[in-house]
Design an enzyme around this catalytic site. Sequence first.
Site, PDB file in Angstrom:
ATOM      1  N   ALA A  88     -56.025  23.100  -8.568  1.00 15.38           N
ATOM      2  CA  ALA A  88     -56.955  22.441  -9.508  1.00 15.38           C
ATOM      3  C   ALA A  88     -56.805  20.930  -9.408  1.00 15.38           C
ATOM      4  CB  ALA A  88     -56.672  22.901 -10.936  1.00 15.38           C
ATOM      5  N   THR A  91     -61.427  14.098  -9.571  1.00 18.07           N
ATOM      6  CA  THR A  91     -61.462  12.668  -9.218  1.00 18.07           C
ATOM      7  C   THR A  91     -62.170  11.911 -10.342  1.00 18.07           C
ATOM      8  OG1 THR A  91     -63.529  13.030  -8.027  1.00 18.07           O
ATOM      9  CG2 THR A  91     -61.533  12.950  -6.690  1.00 18.07           C
ATOM     10  N   TYR A 152     -56.156   8.723  -8.130  1.00 19.48           N
ATOM     11  CA  TYR A 152     -56.127   9.974  -7.351  1.00 19.48           C
ATOM     12  C   TYR A 152     -55.065   9.908  -6.247  1.00 19.48           C
ATOM     13  CZ  TYR A 152     -58.217  13.822  -4.557  1.00 19.48           C
ATOM     14  OH  TYR A 152     -58.463  14.977  -3.850  1.00 19.48           O
ATOM     15  N   TYR A 184     -61.797  15.651   4.511  1.00 19.02           N
ATOM     16  CA  TYR A 184     -63.078  16.018   3.895  1.00 19.02           C
ATOM     17  C   TYR A 184     -63.451  17.455   4.259  1.00 19.02           C
ATOM     18  CZ  TYR A 184     -63.892  11.263   2.393  1.00 19.02           C
ATOM     19  OH  TYR A 184     -63.788  10.054   1.761  1.00 19.02           O
ATOM     20  N   ILE A 185     -63.588  18.274   3.228  1.00 18.49           N
ATOM     21  CA  ILE A 185     -63.916  19.681   3.411  1.00 18.49           C
ATOM     22  C   ILE A 185     -65.310  19.919   2.824  1.00 18.49           C
ATOM     23  CG2 ILE A 185     -63.157  22.056   2.942  1.00 18.49           C
ATOM     24  CD1 ILE A 185     -61.082  20.360   4.558  1.00 18.49           C
TER      25      ILE A 185
HETATM   26  P1  NDP Z   1     -63.772  21.601  -7.077  1.00 21.39           P
HETATM   27  O1  NDP Z   1     -64.223  20.530  -8.003  1.00 21.39           O
HETATM   28  O2  NDP Z   1     -64.789  22.506  -6.468  1.00 21.39           O
HETATM   29  O3  NDP Z   1     -62.679  22.507  -7.788  1.00 21.39           O
HETATM   30  C1  NDP Z   1     -61.687  21.961  -8.592  1.00 21.39           C
HETATM   31  C2  NDP Z   1     -61.173  23.040  -9.508  1.00 21.39           C
HETATM   32  O4  NDP Z   1     -60.200  22.452 -10.377  1.00 21.39           O
HETATM   33  C3  NDP Z   1     -62.247  23.658 -10.370  1.00 21.39           C
HETATM   34  O5  NDP Z   1     -62.229  25.045 -10.160  1.00 21.39           O
HETATM   35  C4  NDP Z   1     -61.835  23.320 -11.800  1.00 21.39           C
HETATM   36  O6  NDP Z   1     -61.943  24.408 -12.681  1.00 21.39           O
HETATM   37  C5  NDP Z   1     -60.369  23.034 -11.644  1.00 21.39           C
HETATM   38  N1  NDP Z   1     -59.908  22.135 -12.706  1.00 21.39           N
HETATM   39  C6  NDP Z   1     -60.200  20.825 -12.871  1.00 21.39           C
HETATM   40  N2  NDP Z   1     -59.610  20.362 -13.991  1.00 21.39           N
HETATM   41  C7  NDP Z   1     -58.939  21.400 -14.537  1.00 21.39           C
HETATM   42  C8  NDP Z   1     -58.120  21.551 -15.698  1.00 21.39           C
HETATM   43  N3  NDP Z   1     -57.855  20.530 -16.528  1.00 21.39           N
HETATM   44  N4  NDP Z   1     -57.599  22.759 -15.951  1.00 21.39           N
HETATM   45  C9  NDP Z   1     -57.850  23.799 -15.142  1.00 21.39           C
HETATM   46  N5  NDP Z   1     -58.599  23.720 -14.015  1.00 21.39           N
HETATM   47  C10 NDP Z   1     -59.127  22.535 -13.726  1.00 21.39           C
HETATM   48  O7  NDP Z   1     -62.940  20.861  -5.944  1.00 21.39           O
HETATM   49  P2  NDP Z   1     -62.430  21.367  -4.521  1.00 21.39           P
HETATM   50  O8  NDP Z   1     -62.425  22.836  -4.437  1.00 21.39           O
HETATM   51  O9  NDP Z   1     -63.150  20.616  -3.502  1.00 21.39           O
HETATM   52  O10 NDP Z   1     -60.926  20.813  -4.549  1.00 21.39           O
HETATM   53  C11 NDP Z   1     -59.800  21.640  -4.771  1.00 21.39           C
HETATM   54  C12 NDP Z   1     -58.538  20.812  -4.561  1.00 21.39           C
HETATM   55  O11 NDP Z   1     -58.535  20.288  -3.232  1.00 21.39           O
HETATM   56  C13 NDP Z   1     -58.442  19.601  -5.498  1.00 21.39           C
HETATM   57  O12 NDP Z   1     -57.117  19.420  -5.897  1.00 21.39           O
HETATM   58  C14 NDP Z   1     -58.894  18.437  -4.615  1.00 21.39           C
HETATM   59  O13 NDP Z   1     -58.340  17.230  -5.036  1.00 21.39           O
HETATM   60  C15 NDP Z   1     -58.353  18.889  -3.268  1.00 21.39           C
HETATM   61  N6  NDP Z   1     -59.030  18.298  -2.132  1.00 21.39           N
HETATM   62  C16 NDP Z   1     -60.358  18.554  -1.870  1.00 21.39           C
HETATM   63  C17 NDP Z   1     -60.971  18.003  -0.769  1.00 21.39           C
HETATM   64  C18 NDP Z   1     -62.411  18.264  -0.429  1.00 21.39           C
HETATM   65  O14 NDP Z   1     -62.892  17.656   0.535  1.00 21.39           O
HETATM   66  N7  NDP Z   1     -63.107  19.122  -1.142  1.00 21.39           N
HETATM   67  C19 NDP Z   1     -60.247  17.106   0.124  1.00 21.39           C
HETATM   68  C20 NDP Z   1     -58.861  16.913  -0.232  1.00 21.39           C
HETATM   69  C21 NDP Z   1     -58.299  17.502  -1.312  1.00 21.39           C
HETATM   70  P3  NDP Z   1     -63.301  24.771 -13.452  1.00 21.39           P
HETATM   71  O15 NDP Z   1     -64.328  24.957 -12.368  1.00 21.39           O
HETATM   72  O16 NDP Z   1     -62.992  26.010 -14.177  1.00 21.39           O
HETATM   73  O17 NDP Z   1     -63.596  23.589 -14.330  1.00 21.39           O
END
Ligand code: NDP
Length: 246
Positions: A88, A91, A152, A184-185
């Site tokens: 989780a 940003t 971040y 970047y994914i």
């Molecule tokens: P998303 O925004 O799609 O998913 C993030 C998830 O975090 C959501 O499911 C959200 O839950 C959950 N979340 C956020 N805040 C909370 C909280 N306070 N309590 C519980 N759950 C929380 O992002 P990604 O899937 O793209 O990213 C996943 C991870 O990978 C992150 O840590 C991100 O920083 C990291 N990352 C992503 C990259 C990318 O290019 N996508 C690159 C590098 C790192 P809900 O939906 O229920 O709110």
Amino acid sequence: MARVALVTGGMGGLGEAVCIKLAALGYQVVTTYSPGNTKAKDWLATMKEQGFNFKAYPCDVADFDSAQACIAAIQHDIGPVDVLINNAGITRDTTFKKMDKTNWDLVMKTNLDSVFNMTKPVCDGMTDRGWGRIINISSVNGQKGAFGQTNYAAAKAGMHGFTKSLALEVARKGVTVNTISPGYIGTKMVMAIAPEVLETKIIPQIPMARLGKPEEVAGLVAYLASDEAAFLTGANIAINGGQHMS
Ligand code: NDP
């Protein structure tokens, strides 16, 4: 009995791919969703249609008490957590000049305090049982820094300091702790970036000239969770198409 894998934020772009991969490998997959997430039931129903019987628990990973209650409920209903994926994250990008305390605190609490909050209630059980995997999803920007991401990048770099220190403490107990730093994914979050920005600013930074796929990160998570990865601990594994090599 199937090992229990807990993926925080499993309903997000990367988390969903991780849930699917681990379920396909036979884990009992549990995920968390934010208490305010109104789409959790729909997500579970969609996954069920696809043949995945995920369990999901509300949890604010940024809040210590919420995390303890969530883990207690999972342990009561399903059993001890064998694999924890701290995925989780959020940003709140802005230059340091404009960065206020609210956005600093929110990102630190959600991306870094969460790692403590979720790991604390599962780690002793793992060491007692002599087997466990903790996998922290960081970011390339935690390794190299990024304009507009003091909050971040600090939180994501902090995750890896946690990884290395805990890895030392639990190394003799069959528990490994590792960091994955994706570039970047192509998740919905990244695909929401304007196509011209992706094409002209982001893709040119990536030697492979494409975004990563969530499934590629999920494959790495699966490896780190496996028995084959028992000798791998305290590592920060970059998966970024060559964008940053350290
Ligand atoms: P998303 O925004 O799609 O998913 C993030 C998830 O975090 C959501 O499911 C959200 O839950 C959950 N979340 C956020 N805040 C909370 C909280 N306070 N309590 C519980 N759950 C929380 O992002 P990604 O899937 O793209 O990213 C996943 C991870 O990978 C992150 O840590 C991100 O920083 C990291 N990352 C992503 C990259 C990318 O290019 N996508 C690159 C590098 C790192 P809900 O939906 O229920 O709110």
